[in-house]
Design a protein around this motif. Structure first.
Motif, PDB file in Angstrom:
ATOM      1  N   ASN A 177       0.813  -1.210   0.000  1.00 19.34           N
ATOM      2  CA  ASN A 177       0.000   0.000   0.000  1.00 19.34           C
ATOM      3  C   ASN A 177       0.844   1.256   0.000  1.00 19.34           C
ATOM      4  OD1 ASN A 177       0.532   0.119   2.903  1.00 19.34           O
ATOM      5  ND2 ASN A 177      -1.055  -1.448   3.015  1.00 19.34           N
ATOM      6  N   THR A 178       0.297   2.316  -0.595  1.00 21.26           N
ATOM      7  CA  THR A 178       1.015   3.582  -0.699  1.00 21.26           C
ATOM      8  C   THR A 178       0.138   4.731  -0.240  1.00 21.26           C
ATOM      9  OG1 THR A 178       0.237   3.809  -2.961  1.00 21.26           O
ATOM     10  CG2 THR A 178       2.403   2.866  -2.671  1.00 21.26           C
ATOM     11  N   ASN A 179      -1.116   4.440   0.145  1.00 24.69           N
ATOM     12  CA  ASN A 179      -2.048   5.538   0.430  1.00 24.69           C
ATOM     13  C   ASN A 179      -2.223   5.805   1.905  1.00 24.69           C
ATOM     14  OD1 ASN A 179      -3.194   3.117   0.788  1.00 24.69           O
ATOM     15  ND2 ASN A 179      -5.168   3.636  -0.107  1.00 24.69           N
ATOM     16  N   LYS A 180      -1.322   5.240   2.735  1.00 24.86           N
ATOM     17  CA  LYS A 180      -1.447   5.469   4.158  1.00 24.86           C
ATOM     18  C   LYS A 180      -0.261   6.283   4.653  1.00 24.86           C
ATOM     19  CE  LYS A 180      -4.215   1.540   4.894  1.00 24.86           C
ATOM     20  NZ  LYS A 180      -3.833   0.206   4.525  1.00 24.86           N
TER      21      LYS A 180
END
Lengths: 166, 279
Positions: B120-123
């Motif tokens: 993931n990259t959106n946190k």
């Protein structure tokens, strides 16, 4: 039969959240949390003790898949606890009597929209405050809550309106 | 006594509420600083195998791009072989160079290839899950690379899976240096843009130029020296005027990451025991 339906929707919502929504990147850190739909639509006849336990399990399931142990569980238990109080603001005592599943049909469109907005905001504010605790400015937190809430609310209302029209 | 019991029964839901919330907060404080517990992280057997199944399907969509990358890497490697071949032919390997090579620990690294099955990259705190674990030789604190550069550090392993703290996670700092001037700083992500990170601790009186390449410093057993990290995109003096505020454009594209290599330092245990004895 009813119980089976809820077990199925519990699992389906967790899977959609973890494998679809957590992987979609709208813009940077924006992430909708559709899975709270389970708590939102749970019948009011379910005692608050049980709905909190279910919310805890739901939050923990999402947590385990996204490496955020405890954060979603906290936010979910909070909205499950506040649900009977929040819904009183938007529904008359008459409607609340013998209320089953909470949806557009059972409490009316305008009440339902207000109820979903309130539940989503409480959940997202709790979740993002815990997540952002150690770093990030106030505005950073503010916009994360704002944007993610908008997406979550639109998704939930979209799904519920679709269900109603069928 | 009877009144007390009646009071508790009447307000049972409040007690359940407080109990569940306190339990959640304990879990948050216990596991989120550093998710070393395999049982409760995405490296556990259930979610690990789930992620692997899903990524088996989604992988097909990226095959074309992967092929391009692999053939590019093949071409680069072949070019490198040709270069060394010609060096050998000319016998230009001087004694001094080989000596240096044998002293640097860089030769003692082996690479374990692995597939990223969740990313993931959106946190704010981003993690990756890999399809290899301790049975494949992966251990905590190993460095993780892509063909472009540094990707993260392993933080938890189970038998068949491992969790990597992505470079896009303010919980880790990587010791880096500027390739040209050899000034050392530490690289940390500021939680904003997934293509850039900050290089800290470079004093303001040192000369820094946009376009300078940033590489790892090799000052730990995690990464050897000279692994590419990024290039300086923008720099200015910070508020206190004593340090540079440097934006580094990362070489690794975290959105499309799918295959990585895990760095296994041969003498890691020995190195660690040495470090422990002096503390």
């Amino acid at each position: 039969m009813q119980v089976l339906k809820y077990i199925f929707s519990f699992i389906l919502l967790v899977l959609i959240q973890v494998f679809v929504l957590n992987n979609i990147q709208f813009s940077g850190y924006v992430n909708p949390y559709l899975y709270i739909l389970f708590i939102i639509t749970l019948p009011m006849s379910v005692k608050v003790e049980w709905s909190m336990l279910l919310a805890f399990l739901l939050g923990l399931s999402v947590d385990i898949f996204s490496n955020t142990i405890g954060m979603h569980a906290f936010a979910c238990v909070l909205i499950a606890f506040l649900r009977p109080i929040i819904i009183k603001f938007f529904c008359s005592a008459d409607t609340l009597k013998n209320l089953g599943e909470v949806n557009v049909r059972s409490i009316g469109t305008s009440s339902f929209v207000k109820y979903v907005v309130a539940m989503t905001l409480v959940h997202h504010i709790a979740l993002f405050i815990i997540d952002t605790l150690s770093f990030g400015s106030f505005w950073f937190l503010f916009f994360r809550i704002l944007y993610s809430s908008i997406f979550t609310i639109l998704l939930i209302l979209g799904i519920e309106m679709f269900k109603k029209s069928r | 006594m009877q009144k007390l019991i009646a009071f508790i029964v009447k307000n049972l839901y409040v007690f359940i509420f407080l109990f569940l919330e306190i339990l959640s907060l304990i879990l948050v404080s216990k596991y989120n600083e550093y998710p070393s517990s395999v049982m409760l992280s995405s490296a556990n057997a259930i979610s690990g195998s789930f992620y692997e199944k899903v990524s088996n399907v989604t992988n097909y969509f990226g095959l074309q791009h992967q092929n391009d990358l692999l053939s590019q890497e093949n071409a680069d490697l072949r070019r490198e072989i040709l270069m060394y071949q010609s060096l050998l032919d000319k016998k230009e390997l001087s004694v001094k160079d080989t000596l240096l090579d044998s002293i640097l620990p860089d030769k003692d690294y082996t690479l374990i290839p692995a597939k990223v099955i969740d990313n993931n990259t959106n946190k704010l705190r981003n993690f990756m899950t890999l399809n290899k674990g301790s049975k494949d030789g992966i251990a905590v604190d190993m460095g993780v690379l892509t063909t472009d550069g540094v990707a993260g550090i392993v933080c938890a392993v189970s038998d068949h899976f491992s969790v990597v703290i992505s470079l896009l996670n303010p919980q880790i700092k990587v010791s880096c240096l500027l390739q040209k001037s050899e000034y050392v700083g530490s690289l940390v992500w500021d939680g904003d843009d997934i293509t850039t990170a900050k290089l800290e601790d470079i004093s303001a009186h040192l000369e820094v130029a946009d376009g300078d390449t940033v590489v790892t410093s090799g000052f730990s057993s995690i990464f050897p020296r000279n692994i590419p990290v990024g290039v300086i995109e923008h720099h200015e003096k910070d508020k206190t005027n004593s340090y540079h505020d440097i934006d580094v454009r990362l070489f690794t594209n975290f959105k499309t990451i799918s295959h990585v290599k895990v760095l296994d330092f041969k003498h890691r245990d020995e190195y660690k025991t040495m470090q422990d004895t002096i503390q």
